[in-house]
Design an enzyme around this catalytic site. Sequence first.
Site, mmCIF file in Angstrom:
data_model
loop_
_atom_site.group_PDB
_atom_site.id
_atom_site.type_symbol
_atom_site.label_atom_id
_atom_site.label_comp_id
_atom_site.label_asym_id
_atom_site.label_seq_id
_atom_site.Cartn_x
_atom_site.Cartn_y
_atom_site.Cartn_z
ATOM 1 N N SER A 111 3.049 4.825 14.990
ATOM 2 C CA SER A 111 3.148 5.388 13.652
ATOM 3 C C SER A 111 2.205 6.567 13.506
ATOM 4 C CB SER A 111 2.831 4.317 12.598
ATOM 5 O OG SER A 111 2.901 4.852 11.294
ATOM 6 N N HIS A 136 0.847 -1.199 0.000
ATOM 7 C CA HIS A 136 0.000 0.000 0.000
ATOM 8 C C HIS A 136 0.877 1.241 0.000
ATOM 9 C CE1 HIS A 136 1.026 -0.287 4.277
ATOM 10 N NE2 HIS A 136 0.703 1.001 4.395
#
Length: 647
Positions: free
Chosen positions: A420, A320
Amino acid sequence: MATLEASSGPGYTTTENGNGPAPPLPSSSPAPSIPSSRPPAVETADPPPVEAPTTAGPVPPPEYEFDEGGVPVFRPTTEQFANFEKFIKSIEGIGAEAGIVKVVPPKAWKDALPDVRTALASLKIKKAMKQSISGGSLPSGCFFQMNEDHCRTYTVQEWYEASQSGQYQAPRFNEEGRAVFDPLRTKRRPTKDISDVHDPVARVAPELAMNPIGEGSAMQPQCNSSITFDLEETSSGFDKDHCSRLERHYWRNVTFAAPLYGADMLGSLFDHPTIEEAARDIPWNLTRLPNLLNRVNLKLPGVNLPYLYFGMWKSTFAWHVEDMDLYSINYIHFGAPKQWYVIPQESRGRFETAMQSNFRNDHAKCNQFLRHKSSICSPKVLERKGIKVNRVVQHAGEFMITFPFGYHQGYNMGFNCAESVNFATDSWIPIGKQATFCPCVPDSVRLDVSALFDPPVVRKIKLVVPNGPSPNKRERENSENGDFETNSTAQARPVLAPKKRRKVKAATSSNVPNSKDSMPASEREKSPVPAMKCVLCPTTSGLLLPTDKPNVWAHRSCATFIPETRVEAHPMDAGLEIVIGIDAIAKARWRLKCAICRVKGLKLPKSGLGACIQCAKGRCVVAYHVTCAMEADQIYTNDAQENPHCF
């Protein structure tokens, strides 16, 4: 619009690990519009001394080297690491070509990190996913990943124990290189009522099964939320040979034993409430990362609010790119490494074509299927088609930074905890304006980049002096061209009015002209100019400020008290002000009815008239327009609390 500093920071060098420059990355396909900052090649002979430039130039990158997998690895000094924005600016060219870079923080920064055990004890993994990976009718080496909700809540200690047991444990290897798994450990239990052979936690933590299950426990064993495992021990033992064996074992058994993945958990271990404020104020705190996304009045989980990820062996993230082609940064707090695969810019076009061919059905349904995070493809399959695939292992205490258009895939080699978040730089703005999103995914991030970062459109306005002498022809032309002239002797206060000609309706009487063109010039100048109105209240008096929407105006007081709006300096003229956030006002606020307007007998539409504020005292829900409340002396603010109160 916020801009990033372009001056170079102290301690930056142009060489790579002291052994000469690294080989340049090829770039045969179009690269993103990010300015290149690759350092020039260094001559083998000793160059003559060169004085430092006096003018500011491109920021040179810190020392770096290429990993065996082809990924740049940066090891900045403490001075280089102190300024996140300058560091990203200095490596943009290198990162854009590679798609991803690894950053090893200085030891002094790691030593300053707080102990996260207390924070881990209070965390719960509520949205774990069971990842089923299958090949089906796909070509060899290609797989489809399906994430299913795992209906159970884990503490961090329970998650660790589950990752070390049964089908979830990572393999060990004997001297012959064969995978070896620990046998299931069981313990005789006092009664049959609490035996649960299907529960992996009960196998590795038999002391938990000794506690009888009480009522309302939903058949879950009682667990202590305290952390008993050693954080440093979970990160050790992953040398190069062991990681290579785990990689071979992963691709040979990728469709077996579906793992669990505790992904997309809103939170941070850099900025947890249990950590002291002084310990949170450190460089590269992902919650307080200085970048464009943190300078707008916008909070999006996972975009500019970090996510936590609790992994175990074989938990996977498929191929992705980031939403809106943003940058991303990933940090492993503790635990096993992550294996990353990334496509450099030179192979991006060929990679997309190959994936469209391998996953034809998905591509036929959605041309943005690679944003679904469900397509897995072995790097060997891609390399056989001439597509370059770089790879790198991220260990605990290391950062991975992905750049726009950087396709990546990977998996976890065991129990770990990562954090993240996305971020953006000035160079991303033109990329974000052209970024696409997937309409199939309901939680896909969509940002109106032009509305967020472009200066508002300022239309021409003319200055009208009420009760003053009519301007002559030249003054009218100057006014229409934007050259504003004021009469210093005028007694009335000048007001700004929109440049809009008044339409005169045709009259039935023959004594009245039926068009504005037939009116004398003196009569046309005396025609009333439509007054500007505040979009937030019905009051027509008071000073109005322009907003970030064309032809829309608002009172400064209204914009100050309404939570969604704010007053900032005008981007075109620092001496003026502008109201920001009209579109951010909730629909429910527009539907509120002003209590004072009702007393006055005004006929309010169903959608209300402007935007109201509600009383913040106790359970009072009375709504007022800001100006109505001020005129009626019904508003009160405390210095310590800016919420308006009514009495």
